[in-house]
Write a protein that holds these residues in place. Structure first.
Motif, PDB file in Angstrom:
ATOM      1  N   ALA A 144     -59.926  -0.855 -34.198  1.00 12.53           N
ATOM      2  CA  ALA A 144     -60.379  -2.200 -33.840  1.00 12.53           C
ATOM      3  C   ALA A 144     -61.170  -2.193 -32.540  1.00 12.53           C
ATOM      4  N   PRO A 172     -43.878 -13.117 -39.749  1.00 11.30           N
ATOM      5  CA  PRO A 172     -44.757 -12.166 -39.061  1.00 11.30           C
ATOM      6  C   PRO A 172     -44.045 -11.581 -37.847  1.00 11.30           C
ATOM      7  N   HIS A 191     -44.089 -11.421 -32.490  1.00  5.42           N
ATOM      8  CA  HIS A 191     -44.775 -12.664 -32.822  1.00  5.42           C
ATOM      9  C   HIS A 191     -43.904 -13.833 -32.341  1.00  5.42           C
ATOM     10  N   ASP A 195     -54.651   0.883 -32.043  1.00  7.25           N
ATOM     11  CA  ASP A 195     -55.712  -0.071 -31.719  1.00  7.25           C
ATOM     12  C   ASP A 195     -57.106   0.531 -31.800  1.00  7.25           C
ATOM     13  N   ARG A 235     -61.175 -12.940 -33.951  1.00  5.34           N
ATOM     14  CA  ARG A 235     -60.211 -12.346 -34.884  1.00  5.34           C
ATOM     15  C   ARG A 235     -58.808 -12.783 -34.528  1.00  5.34           C
ATOM     16  N   LEU A 236     -58.039 -13.149 -35.542  1.00 10.95           N
ATOM     17  CA  LEU A 236     -56.614 -13.431 -35.380  1.00 10.95           C
ATOM     18  C   LEU A 236     -55.894 -12.833 -36.572  1.00 10.95           C
ATOM     19  N   HIS A 237     -55.039 -11.875 -36.297  1.00 10.30           N
ATOM     20  CA  HIS A 237     -54.352 -11.155 -37.367  1.00 10.30           C
ATOM     21  C   HIS A 237     -52.858 -11.171 -37.115  1.00 10.30           C
ATOM     22  N   GLU A 238     -52.066 -11.392 -38.168  1.00  7.63           N
ATOM     23  CA  GLU A 238     -50.616 -11.337 -38.084  1.00  7.63           C
ATOM     24  C   GLU A 238     -50.124 -10.157 -38.915  1.00  7.63           C
ATOM     25  N   GLY A 239     -49.220  -9.365 -38.344  1.00 10.33           N
ATOM     26  CA  GLY A 239     -48.760  -8.167 -39.023  1.00 10.33           C
ATOM     27  C   GLY A 239     -47.268  -8.170 -39.290  1.00 10.33           C
ATOM     28  N   ARG A 272     -52.963  -7.537 -28.331  1.00  8.76           N
ATOM     29  CA  ARG A 272     -52.047  -7.299 -29.451  1.00  8.76           C
ATOM     30  C   ARG A 272     -50.630  -7.341 -28.905  1.00  8.76           C
ATOM     31  N   PHE A 323     -48.888 -10.060 -33.625  1.00  7.95           N
ATOM     32  CA  PHE A 323     -50.206 -10.649 -33.846  1.00  7.95           C
ATOM     33  C   PHE A 323     -51.232  -9.961 -32.955  1.00  7.95           C
ATOM     34  N   THR A 324     -52.470  -9.982 -33.418  1.00 12.46           N
ATOM     35  CA  THR A 324     -53.598  -9.475 -32.653  1.00 12.46           C
ATOM     36  C   THR A 324     -54.634 -10.572 -32.524  1.00 12.46           C
TER      37      THR A 324
END
Length: 277
Positions: free
Chosen positions: A48, A266, A161, A45, A232-236, A156, A269-270
């Motif tokens: 970020a 996914p 997810h 992290d 921010r919205l991120h899927e990993g 996060r 997520f963050t």
């Protein structure tokens, strides 16, 4: 059906039984021996999060404090909060042994404002968070009240997810098949497993947990309804643990589905948001 207080009491017993397992498995000695060591979670992290020097940070659901101490080593003024007395005791011991000042408070996450106050620059919470929360709406309001104007939330969930949590991880054909509902409800789902995510089968004396499923839309809407601004919205595609036995561990130590399955669902997520000025 189970009452919320009964579910939370059961979960507390489960997390109390995890503490000695995790103290043994989390590599505590590395923090004691190396004053620059930080947890894998915080290392992931760090970019970020940016420069934390001098920032007031509230770490919610901090467990045994390895991530809290890591945040402090990045320059933050950290207070960790968790509902497990044994976890808080272990976190305080870690902070003292690692010679890294951090404050730890035992309380339910919904009581965070009452016990911690407000005016935090950052609310940090990560890896295995959302499923333990009965209400995302109440949680987001707590986060908003903790933050100073201009402060931010960093969430996060590297435990899973919401889409991943619908997959049947026990299949022997290694197919991605949804068997659990995506849209949750007021009633939690009961699970029984005497092993922890660190892999020690039979280690937990209190194996029952109750978890609430929150779809991504519910999580985002709760944050917006609390008056925060989503930034921010991120899927990993990676995880800090092996959700399914056929996941593969990469050079970075994280687990991913093989081949094209990696693109199918996914795994984490963050979400980042700020309290407007």
């Amino acid at each position: 059906m189970v009452r919320e207080d009964e579910a939370l009491s059961t979960n507390l017993a489960n997390w109390e039984s995890r503490v000695p397992v995790h103290v043994a498995a989390y590599g505590i000695d590395r923090f004691v021996e190396d004053p620059a060591h930080v947890s894998d979670v915080v290392r992931q992290d760090a970019t970020a999060l940016g420069d934390l020097t001098g920032l007031r940070v509230a770490h919610l659901q901090c467990h045994i404090g390895t991530d809290s101490v890591s945040l402090a080593r990045l320059g933050a003024e950290v207070v960790g909060l968790d509902f497990s007395p044994s976890a808080i005791e272990a976190a305080r011991d870690l902070s003292e042994r690692a010679r890294t000042p951090a404050r730890f408070v035992e309380a339910d996450v919904y009581e965070a404002v009452e016990v911690l106050g407000s005016g935090f620059d950052l609310v940090y919470t990560t890896v295995g968070i959302v499923g333990w929360l009965p209400s995302m709406t109440r949680w987001a309001r707590v986060v908003a009240a903790l933050l100073a104007t201009g402060g931010r939330l960093y969430l996060r969930d590297g435990h899973g997810h919401p889409t991943l949590m619908t997959i049947d991880e026990t299949r022997t054909d290694q197919q991605l098949v949804m068997t659990h509902p995506y849209f949750g409800g007021a009633d939690p789902v009961r699970w029984e497993d005497d092993s922890s995510y660190t892999g020690e089968a039979g280690a937990l004396t209190s194996p029952v947990t109750y978890e609430w499923h929150h779809p991504l839309s519910e999580i985002v809407q709760a944050v917006l309804d609390a008056g925060l601004v989503l930034t921010r919205l991120h899927e990993g595609d990676g995880l800090d643990w092996a959700f399914a036995p056929w996941m593969e561990r990469g050079d970075d130590g994280r687990y991913r589905f093989p081949g094209e399955q990696r693109r199918a669902v996914p795994t984490e997520f963050t979400l980042e948001a700020t309290r407007p000025r």
